[in-house]
Design an enzyme around this catalytic site. Structure first.
Site, short mmCIF file in Angstrom:
data_model
loop_
_atom_site.label_atom_id
_atom_site.label_comp_id
_atom_site.label_asym_id
_atom_site.label_seq_id
_atom_site.Cartn_x
_atom_site.Cartn_y
_atom_site.Cartn_z
N ASP A 73 -45.90 16.32 -29.67
CA ASP A 73 -45.38 17.34 -31.20
C ASP A 73 -45.65 16.12 -31.99
O ASP A 73 -45.21 15.14 -31.63
CB ASP A 73 -43.91 17.73 -30.94
CG ASP A 73 -42.86 17.36 -30.48
OD1 ASP A 73 -43.25 15.86 -29.63
OD2 ASP A 73 -41.66 17.85 -30.28
N CYS A 98 -36.98 12.93 -36.02
CA CYS A 98 -36.33 13.82 -34.62
C CYS A 98 -36.93 12.49 -33.50
O CYS A 98 -37.63 12.60 -32.52
CB CYS A 98 -36.73 14.84 -34.50
SG CYS A 98 -36.03 16.16 -33.15
N HIS A 100 -40.40 12.14 -33.85
CA HIS A 100 -41.84 12.75 -33.55
C HIS A 100 -43.21 11.16 -33.21
O HIS A 100 -44.13 11.43 -32.59
CB HIS A 100 -42.67 13.68 -33.19
CG HIS A 100 -41.30 14.60 -33.28
ND1 HIS A 100 -42.26 16.01 -33.96
CD2 HIS A 100 -40.43 15.30 -32.67
CE1 HIS A 100 -41.11 17.18 -32.99
NE2 HIS A 100 -39.84 16.47 -32.84
N GLU A 132 -40.44 21.83 -35.12
CA GLU A 132 -39.78 22.16 -35.74
C GLU A 132 -39.45 22.96 -36.21
O GLU A 132 -37.60 23.55 -36.51
CB GLU A 132 -39.42 20.91 -36.87
CG GLU A 132 -39.22 19.08 -36.10
CD GLU A 132 -37.91 18.88 -34.98
OE1 GLU A 132 -37.32 19.79 -35.58
OE2 GLU A 132 -37.55 18.04 -35.52
N HIS A 159 -38.80 13.90 -24.86
CA HIS A 159 -38.05 14.24 -25.93
C HIS A 159 -37.68 13.26 -26.16
O HIS A 159 -37.08 12.67 -24.95
CB HIS A 159 -37.36 15.57 -26.71
CG HIS A 159 -37.43 15.72 -27.84
ND1 HIS A 159 -35.94 15.05 -28.61
CD2 HIS A 159 -37.77 16.86 -29.15
CE1 HIS A 159 -36.57 15.12 -29.70
NE2 HIS A 159 -37.41 16.43 -30.03
N HIS A 353 -32.01 13.82 -35.91
CA HIS A 353 -32.68 14.83 -37.24
C HIS A 353 -30.98 14.00 -38.10
O HIS A 353 -31.36 14.42 -39.91
CB HIS A 353 -31.82 16.78 -37.01
CG HIS A 353 -32.61 16.76 -35.95
ND1 HIS A 353 -32.68 18.77 -36.44
CD2 HIS A 353 -34.04 16.81 -35.44
CE1 HIS A 353 -33.69 18.51 -35.81
NE2 HIS A 353 -33.92 17.70 -35.20
C1 LIG Z 1 -35.25 18.59 -30.58
C2 LIG Z 1 -34.69 19.26 -30.92
O1 LIG Z 1 -34.17 18.90 -32.36
N1 LIG Z 1 -35.52 21.18 -31.83
C3 LIG Z 1 -35.62 21.29 -32.60
C4 LIG Z 1 -36.20 22.64 -32.55
C5 LIG Z 1 -36.08 23.63 -33.79
C6 LIG Z 1 -35.32 24.99 -33.32
C7 LIG Z 1 -35.44 26.36 -34.01
N2 LIG Z 1 -37.08 25.88 -35.04
C8 LIG Z 1 -34.44 26.51 -35.08
O2 LIG Z 1 -33.96 25.48 -35.76
O3 LIG Z 1 -33.72 27.27 -34.02
C9 LIG Z 1 -33.87 21.37 -32.89
O4 LIG Z 1 -33.66 22.03 -33.95
O5 LIG Z 1 -33.51 21.72 -32.07
#
Ligand SMILES: CC(=O)N[C@@H](CCC[C@H](N)C(=O)O)C(=O)O
Length: 382
Positions: A73, A98, A100, A132, A159, A353
């Site tokens: 990603d 994150c 990427h 994301e 990841h 994050h």
């Molecule tokens: C690995 C990671 O942090 N992925 C994101 C994926 C986002 C999912 C979606 N947009 C949501 O917010 O539900 C995560 O926040 O886990």
């Protein structure tokens, strides 16, 4: 072949130009420029008109019996970086928080190797926008991108994980990541003067009550042996202290390790929304969207093979991990193609994050080597 220094330079460049979902134009250009600098004999690049920041690369195998897919990603987050690094984000308010940037660099390292050492099987690399939010993987699938020679027989993706030692590989049989549903709640009442609450209908109070009641969903409606998460990351209402807000908006995410859990939480939120509308005499719209964020379910046979390879390789530190409540739209692609998602350890005190997330760059080369070795092993047995 890309050296460790090349890989770190590439990663730092990506790190400086983070872009949000579906806006990854400079990132895609830089990716394609780098791929264009590789030996082209076995490579074919494909772009998609209606998903312009996606890039696919096919590597022609010498004697193929299958096509192995590798997905990474490319998008970043709306986070203002506070790492203080020399190469920190140049795009204010956006950050590769994150990792990427690490994912892309590892993928380029692997692709670079196979551009110079023709693989036996075909390989398809998918540099995917919008992980994301906006589920770029699902969009690509629905556009029919993975057809003909671009259809992987098996799909892999990683990841990064700051809780694991740099360069280690983590994985598990079954569900690796949760499925998620994005939640948007809009509450509409009546604004007014702070001094006359009886003449208004205050949505700050209704939104607060909605949020408080939702806290009972996980504790009271969900089997405690299983688990789920509801996080509201954004709450907006009002304009100034002495005006009662007539509207509020809450944005959040629901997570569960299986679909039935997610559906149950979704239904409870809808019900609480209806209750708040009645109790506070306001309009409450609870909008739920799972998109492509299905639980990331690893294929039993391929994952067993992957874990055995990693465990038995003395050069690789392998760690069997627990399921995580992070989400991933690779979950959607793993419902369409058999495959395995795994972690690459990047060892950091800050979590994913966070605005101080600073993954260890030594993980990049280790990750590249481990994955190249795995793909070569996979190609050597049918
Ligand atoms: C690995 C990671 O942090 N992925 C994101 C994926 C986002 C999912 C979606 N947009 C949501 O917010 O539900 C995560 O926040 O886990």
């Amino acid at each position: 072949m890309l050296s460790s220094k090349d890989l770190i330079d590439i990663r730092r460049h990506f790190h400086q130009i983070p872009e949000l979902a579906l806006q990854e134009n400079e990132t895609a250009k830089y990716l394609r420029d780098i791929i264009g600098s590789f030996k082209q004999d076995y490579l074919e690049l494909k772009t998609i008109e209606s998903l312009p920041t996606a890039t696919l690369v096919h590597v022609n195998g010498s004697n193929p019996t299958r096509t192995i897919g590798y997905r990474c990603d490319i998008d970043a987050l709306p986070v203002t970086e506070h790492t203080g690094l020399d190469y920190q984000s140049k795009n204010l308010g956006k950050m590769h928080a994150c990792g990427h940037d690490i994912h892309m660099t590892v993928a380029l390292g692997i692709l670079n190797y196979f551009s110079e050492h023709q693989p036996k099987d075909n390989l398809v690399f998918f540099f995917q926008p919008a992980e994301e939010s906006e589920n770029g993987g699902k969009i690509a699938y629905e556009l029919g991108v993975f057809q003909g020679k671009w259809c992987p027989d098996e799909f892999y993706g990683l990841h990064d994980n700051p809780q694991l030692p740099a360069g280690s590989i983590g994985c598990r049989m079954g569900t690796l990541f949760a499925g998620t549903t994005e939640v948007n709640v809009t509450l509409k009442g009546k604004g007014g003067h702070a001094a006359y609450p009886q003449l208004a209908n205050d949505m700050v109070v209704s939104a607060s009550e909605f949020i408080s009641q939702v806290q009972t969903v996980i504790s009271r409606s969900i089997d405690p042996i299983q688990s789920g998460v509801i996080t509201f990351g954004k709450l907006t209402a009002g304009t100034i202290r002495n005006v009662i807000a007539g509207e509020a908006r809450i944005e959040g995410t629901i997570r569960g390790l299986n679909q039935s859990m997610i559906k149950k939480i979704d239904a409870r939120l809808k019900a609480i929304g209806k209750g708040i509308a009645i109790s506070f005499d306001c309009d409450v719209d609870v909008e739920l969207n799972q998109g492509g964020y299905l639980p990331v379910e690893n294929n039993p046979e391929l994952t067993d093979n992957f874990i055995n390879f990693m465990k038995n390789n003395k050069q690789i530190e392998f760690i069997e991990t627990k399921p995580a409540m992070t989400g991933e739209d690779f979950g959607y692609l793993l419902h369409k193609f058999p495959g395995t998602m795994f972690w690459l350890g990047v060892e950091d005190d800050s979590q994913l994050h966070s605005d101080t997330f600073n993954p260890k760059e030594t993980s990049i080369e280790k990750g590249v080597k481990a994955i190249i070795q795995f793909i070569e092993f996979r190609m050597s047995n049918n």
